[in-house]
Every structure is written in structure tokens, then in C-alpha cells.
Design a protein around this motif. Sequence first.
Motif, PDB file in Angstrom:
ATOM      1  N   GLY A  80       1.072 -13.056   3.866  1.00 27.85           N
ATOM      2  CA  GLY A  80       0.958 -12.162   5.023  1.00 27.85           C
ATOM      3  C   GLY A  80       1.697 -10.857   4.814  1.00 27.85           C
ATOM      4  O   GLY A  80       1.210  -9.783   5.179  1.00 27.85           O
ATOM      5  N   VAL A  81       2.865 -10.920   4.193  1.00 31.00           N
ATOM      6  CA  VAL A  81       3.629  -9.702   3.910  1.00 31.00           C
ATOM      7  C   VAL A  81       2.885  -8.832   2.906  1.00 31.00           C
ATOM      8  O   VAL A  81       2.795  -7.605   3.067  1.00 31.00           O
ATOM      9  CB  VAL A  81       5.046 -10.047   3.409  1.00 31.00           C
ATOM     10  CG1 VAL A  81       5.783  -8.813   2.928  1.00 31.00           C
ATOM     11  CG2 VAL A  81       5.839 -10.742   4.512  1.00 31.00           C
ATOM     12  N   VAL A  82       2.315  -9.445   1.874  1.00 34.57           N
ATOM     13  CA  VAL A  82       1.553  -8.690   0.866  1.00 34.57           C
ATOM     14  C   VAL A  82       0.351  -8.010   1.527  1.00 34.57           C
ATOM     15  O   VAL A  82       0.077  -6.829   1.268  1.00 34.57           O
ATOM     16  CB  VAL A  82       1.119  -9.610  -0.299  1.00 34.57           C
ATOM     17  CG1 VAL A  82       0.096  -8.922  -1.191  1.00 34.57           C
ATOM     18  CG2 VAL A  82       2.332 -10.036  -1.117  1.00 34.57           C
ATOM     19  N   LEU A  83      -0.368  -8.742   2.368  1.00 36.08           N
ATOM     20  CA  LEU A  83      -1.525  -8.155   3.053  1.00 36.08           C
ATOM     21  C   LEU A  83      -1.098  -6.997   3.953  1.00 36.08           C
ATOM     22  O   LEU A  83      -1.791  -5.980   4.043  1.00 36.08           O
ATOM     23  CB  LEU A  83      -2.253  -9.229   3.863  1.00 36.08           C
ATOM     24  CG  LEU A  83      -2.932 -10.328   3.040  1.00 36.08           C
ATOM     25  CD1 LEU A  83      -3.428 -11.446   3.956  1.00 36.08           C
ATOM     26  CD2 LEU A  83      -4.055  -9.769   2.193  1.00 36.08           C
ATOM     27  N   THR A  84       0.051  -7.145   4.595  1.00 41.35           N
ATOM     28  CA  THR A  84       0.562  -6.072   5.451  1.00 41.35           C
ATOM     29  C   THR A  84       0.843  -4.831   4.617  1.00 41.35           C
ATOM     30  O   THR A  84       0.506  -3.709   5.016  1.00 41.35           O
ATOM     31  CB  THR A  84       1.844  -6.520   6.176  1.00 41.35           C
ATOM     32  OG1 THR A  84       1.535  -7.680   6.944  1.00 41.35           O
ATOM     33  CG2 THR A  84       2.366  -5.431   7.092  1.00 41.35           C
ATOM     34  N   ARG A  85       1.451  -5.013   3.477  1.00 48.86           N
ATOM     35  CA  ARG A  85       1.748  -3.869   2.600  1.00 48.86           C
ATOM     36  C   ARG A  85       0.481  -3.195   2.109  1.00 48.86           C
ATOM     37  O   ARG A  85       0.495  -2.038   1.739  1.00 48.86           O
ATOM     38  CB  ARG A  85       2.597  -4.325   1.412  1.00 48.86           C
ATOM     39  CG  ARG A  85       3.962  -4.821   1.814  1.00 48.86           C
ATOM     40  CD  ARG A  85       5.028  -3.805   1.484  1.00 48.86           C
ATOM     41  NE  ARG A  85       6.305  -4.208   2.002  1.00 48.86           N
ATOM     42  CZ  ARG A  85       7.328  -4.619   1.252  1.00 48.86           C
ATOM     43  NH1 ARG A  85       7.203  -4.671  -0.046  1.00 48.86           N
ATOM     44  NH2 ARG A  85       8.455  -4.954   1.819  1.00 48.86           N
ATOM     45  N   GLN A  86      -0.621  -3.940   2.082  1.00 45.78           N
ATOM     46  CA  GLN A  86      -1.909  -3.371   1.686  1.00 45.78           C
ATOM     47  C   GLN A  86      -2.614  -2.693   2.859  1.00 45.78           C
ATOM     48  O   GLN A  86      -3.703  -2.159   2.697  1.00 45.78           O
ATOM     49  CB  GLN A  86      -2.824  -4.462   1.111  1.00 45.78           C
ATOM     50  CG  GLN A  86      -2.373  -5.001  -0.224  1.00 45.78           C
ATOM     51  CD  GLN A  86      -3.252  -6.140  -0.712  1.00 45.78           C
ATOM     52  OE1 GLN A  86      -3.846  -6.871   0.078  1.00 45.78           O
ATOM     53  NE2 GLN A  86      -3.333  -6.285  -2.015  1.00 45.78           N
ATOM     54  N   GLY A  87      -2.003  -2.742   4.039  1.00 44.10           N
ATOM     55  CA  GLY A  87      -2.621  -2.130   5.209  1.00 44.10           C
ATOM     56  C   GLY A  87      -3.663  -3.013   5.868  1.00 44.10           C
ATOM     57  O   GLY A  87      -4.476  -2.540   6.656  1.00 44.10           O
ATOM     58  N   ARG A  88      -3.642  -4.293   5.590  1.00 45.92           N
ATOM     59  CA  ARG A  88      -4.626  -5.235   6.122  1.00 45.92           C
ATOM     60  C   ARG A  88      -3.969  -6.078   7.217  1.00 45.92           C
ATOM     61  O   ARG A  88      -3.861  -7.288   7.129  1.00 45.92           O
ATOM     62  CB  ARG A  88      -5.155  -6.096   4.981  1.00 45.92           C
ATOM     63  CG  ARG A  88      -5.917  -5.267   3.954  1.00 45.92           C
ATOM     64  CD  ARG A  88      -6.056  -5.900   2.593  1.00 45.92           C
ATOM     65  NE  ARG A  88      -6.673  -7.203   2.575  1.00 45.92           N
ATOM     66  CZ  ARG A  88      -6.704  -7.966   1.481  1.00 45.92           C
ATOM     67  NH1 ARG A  88      -6.166  -7.557   0.359  1.00 45.92           N
ATOM     68  NH2 ARG A  88      -7.282  -9.153   1.529  1.00 45.92           N
ATOM     69  N   GLU A  89      -3.529  -5.379   8.280  1.00 52.36           N
ATOM     70  CA  GLU A  89      -2.747  -6.024   9.327  1.00 52.36           C
ATOM     71  C   GLU A  89      -3.505  -7.129  10.059  1.00 52.36           C
ATOM     72  O   GLU A  89      -2.926  -8.159  10.393  1.00 52.36           O
ATOM     73  CB  GLU A  89      -2.219  -5.002  10.343  1.00 52.36           C
ATOM     74  CG  GLU A  89      -1.119  -4.114   9.824  1.00 52.36           C
ATOM     75  CD  GLU A  89      -1.640  -2.829   9.198  1.00 52.36           C
ATOM     76  OE1 GLU A  89      -2.876  -2.621   9.189  1.00 52.36           O
ATOM     77  OE2 GLU A  89      -0.818  -2.046   8.713  1.00 52.36           O
TER      78      GLU A  89
END
Length: 144
Positions: free
Chosen positions: A72-81
Motif C-alpha cells: 500500500g505504501v509503494v502504491l501510494t508513492r506511485q500516486g495510486r491512492e
Amino acid sequence: MSEGRQSVRLVRAGLLLSQGRRVVFLEPPSPSEALYLAPKLKEAGRLQEAEGILRITLGRTPWLAILWDELGVVLTRQGREAEAEGVLRKALALGPDLPQVHNDLAAVLALQMLGDQSIAPQLGTLTRDPDPLVRAAAIMAKAQ
């Protein structure tokens, strides 16, 4: 896999990462290997590789909340909230006692509120940080 063999794999992977090279496993990484490598890849800006390692590992150990949280943190860093929110909700269902999961989900929800640019001027320069989780923490601090 023995602990000694796993340690050797981690040392080799760490060396490859320090040289900016790609890490390739001939067999899927263990959860501890994934939790060692994914944050290092994330901090190096190699988010797709971190996501790949986490997804492969989760395919074998889908019950580990901490792996879902890291994804989830990785996806957030990718802008995929939006995708991160679903992944973090799964982590929360698997590990409701993990404070990190609660914090990361709250940060993603705050980031989704940040999508409404009408609140951005109230947050000052804190929202200009390139790390979305730092921006979310700024939003939550202002809201309190």
C-alpha cells in the motif's frame, strides 16, 4: 530455505541494489526478503521493482498484513491512492492490531482529500513535499 542460504541471498541482493543493479530471484523471495528489499527499492525510487517483489511474495503468503501494508505504501508513492486504499484495507482486516497499518490507511485517506485542491492553500508549504505520505501527515496535523 535455510537461514544461511537466505542470508546469502539478502547480502547478494543488497550488493546489487547498492550498485544500482536489478535484483532477480530464481525462486520467489521469502516474506523476510521482501520486507528487506522492498523498502530499499522504494527509497531508491525503484517503485515498480518493489511492487513486483511484494506482489510475488503475497502470491505465496497472502495472510501477512505487513506485506499488504508495504505494498500500500509503494502504491501510494506511485500516486495510486485508490488502489493503495483497497490494499491497506486488506492489511487492516488481516492485522487490525498493527498501528502502522492504521497510520498508513489514514494517510492515504488524507491524500485522497488532498485531491480536492480547495484545501491545499490552507496547508501552506507542507503539501509541496514530494513524498505523498509526508503531505498526508501534514494534512492530518492541520486537521487536528
